[in-house]
Design a protein around this motif. Structure first.
Motif, short mmCIF file in Angstrom:
data_model
loop_
_atom_site.label_atom_id
_atom_site.label_comp_id
_atom_site.label_asym_id
_atom_site.label_seq_id
_atom_site.Cartn_x
_atom_site.Cartn_y
_atom_site.Cartn_z
N GLY A 1 23.73 56.10 46.57
CA GLY A 1 22.84 54.93 46.31
C GLY A 1 24.00 54.10 46.18
N ILE A 2 25.22 53.49 45.72
CA ILE A 2 25.92 52.31 45.96
C ILE A 2 26.46 52.11 46.89
N GLY A 3 26.65 53.39 48.21
CA GLY A 3 26.66 53.13 49.13
C GLY A 3 25.83 52.44 50.29
N ARG A 4 24.47 52.52 49.63
CA ARG A 4 23.12 52.38 50.21
C ARG A 4 22.97 50.63 50.21
N ARG A 5 23.43 50.22 49.02
CA ARG A 5 23.23 48.62 48.24
C ARG A 5 24.38 48.05 48.59
N ALA A 6 25.31 48.51 48.76
CA ALA A 6 27.16 48.10 49.06
C ALA A 6 26.57 47.55 51.15
N ASN A 7 26.11 48.39 51.06
CA ASN A 7 26.06 48.24 53.24
C ASN A 7 24.46 47.39 52.93
N GLU A 8 23.70 46.95 52.29
CA GLU A 8 22.32 46.39 52.88
C GLU A 8 23.40 44.62 52.58
N HIS A 9 24.01 44.24 51.11
CA HIS A 9 24.48 44.08 51.66
C HIS A 9 26.47 43.46 51.80
N ARG A 10 26.49 43.82 53.06
CA ARG A 10 27.99 43.84 53.79
C ARG A 10 28.74 44.19 53.30
N TYR A 11 28.56 45.40 52.30
CA TYR A 11 30.33 45.30 51.15
C TYR A 11 30.35 47.13 52.17
N THR A 12 31.44 47.45 52.25
CA THR A 12 32.11 48.69 52.27
C THR A 12 32.55 49.36 51.43
N MET A 13 31.66 50.75 51.22
CA MET A 13 32.33 50.95 50.42
C MET A 13 33.60 51.87 50.05
#
Length: 343
Positions: free
Chosen positions: A91-103
């Motif tokens: 869930g963290i990775g998916r939301r981070a990716n939506e906002h163009r952040y890398t986990m």
């Protein structure tokens, strides 16, 4: 290959290689690749095509150090072998990716030392912020001293010092215990991994509150430490269920304990739910696949991770906003593992 792009250099391509091949300065090349500052459209396209052709990747760490922040989010979870933490990270990775952040993900295996090393590494990487399932107060206090935004998720040690995203452990635990009480159970055991973190202590609190409200005296012998994995939980459950005055119902504080309890009941020849009712906090996939299905509290763990990133991004947008704790609901999934006790 695009016009003007020569063969790849024998060494790893550098920004100097790209600049020479494009016939422009290193500073122009840097602006073209970063998108920051003016570069003529034709030059920008040529530089980027050449960079792709030679396989040049900008040095993210050096860029982070110049900007004092990156487009990365540090994430620390406690045990990726546990489906709960794997789903949380998803869930963290998916939301981070939506906002163009890398986990950037670290599994600290429940170790305070590994947790400490991870937060220091994240500060060195200049991550934008950190999401952590803490096993101590140290990571959040250290990150706050370093002016790095942090969100605690699933449990909290900060005492209001940072943003938190939690599940309503007390309320859900009360409902799960009340489900057993309503069926007529009075000897209800609870197996826990720990009762010192807020997760475990809140689940124990909900269990005890329900007993008290129902007029059932709390028996400390029925609150049992079951260790940190299914194998240890199985051993503890076998011992508990082999007693002459064994409980008629068993509340597992998490999915790994529930797995151990389920195996112990089978090995002892106890029928579920005729001889023993079993419930669990955490609804793992296997619980709906066995017969009878296991009654459990279901947390939307992916949504929990997404909410933690949302809270972190809000903190990045408004560093001076009031600290907030978000408490998410958990739902009771009633299946076939519970019934009235034998008369």
């Amino acid at each position: 290959m695009a016009d003007g792009i020569r063969a790849r250099p024998l060494h790893r391509a550098t920004i100097k290689d790209v600049a020479q091949l494009a016939g422009v300065s290193i500073s122009t090349t840097a602006r073209a690749l970063s998108g920051e500052g003016y570069v003529a459209a034709e030059v920008r396209e040529r530089v980027r095509a050449i960079a792709d052709g030679v396989g040049y990747v900008p040095h993210a760490m050096a860029s982070n150090l110049r900007k004092q922040q990156s487009r990365s989010i540090g994430v620390i979870v406690s045990d990726l072998r546990n489906a709960f933490y794997a789903d949380l990270a998803a869930g963290i990775g998916r939301r981070a990716n939506e906002h163009r952040y890398t986990m950037v993900l670290v599994d600290d295996r429940g170790s305070v030392e590994a947790e400490r090393d991870a937060v220091k590494a994240f500060v060195g990487m200049r991550v934008a912020g950190v999401v952590v399932t803490p096993v101590s107060a140290a990571p959040s206090s250290y990150l706050l001293r370093q002016h790095t935004p942090v969100v605690e998720v699933d449990r909290t040690f900060s005492n209001g010092g940072c943003d938190c995203v939690l599940v309503d452990n007390v309320g859900a635990s009360r409902r799960l215990t009340d489900h057993l009480v309503a069926l007529g159970h009075r000897r209800i055991a609870m197996l826990v991994d720990e009762a010192h973190w807020t997760t475990g202590s809140d689940r124990v609190a909900g269990y005890r509150q329900c007993l008290e409200e129902s007029g059932i005296q709390f028996d400390p012998r029925l609150l049992v430490s079951a260790g940190w994995d299914a194998a240890r939980a199985r051993e503890v459950a076998i011992d508990l269920l082999s007693r002459r005055d064994r409980p008629t119902a068993l509340f597992s504080a998490n999915n790994l304990i529930a797995e151990g309890v389920w195996r112990a009941a089978g090995e002892l020849g106890l029928r579920v739910p005729q001889d023993l009712s079993i419930v669990s906090f955490d609804d793992a996939p296997w619980m709906s696949m066995v017969l009878p299905g296991l009654t459990a509290v279901a947390q939307d763990t992916v949504a929990l991770g997404e909410a933690a990133v949302d809270r972190l991004l809000m903190r990045l947008d408004d560093p001076d906003a009031a600290v907030r704790t978000l408490v998410m609901k958990a739902e009771l999934q009633a299946r076939g593992s519970t019934a009235a006790p034998k008369p």
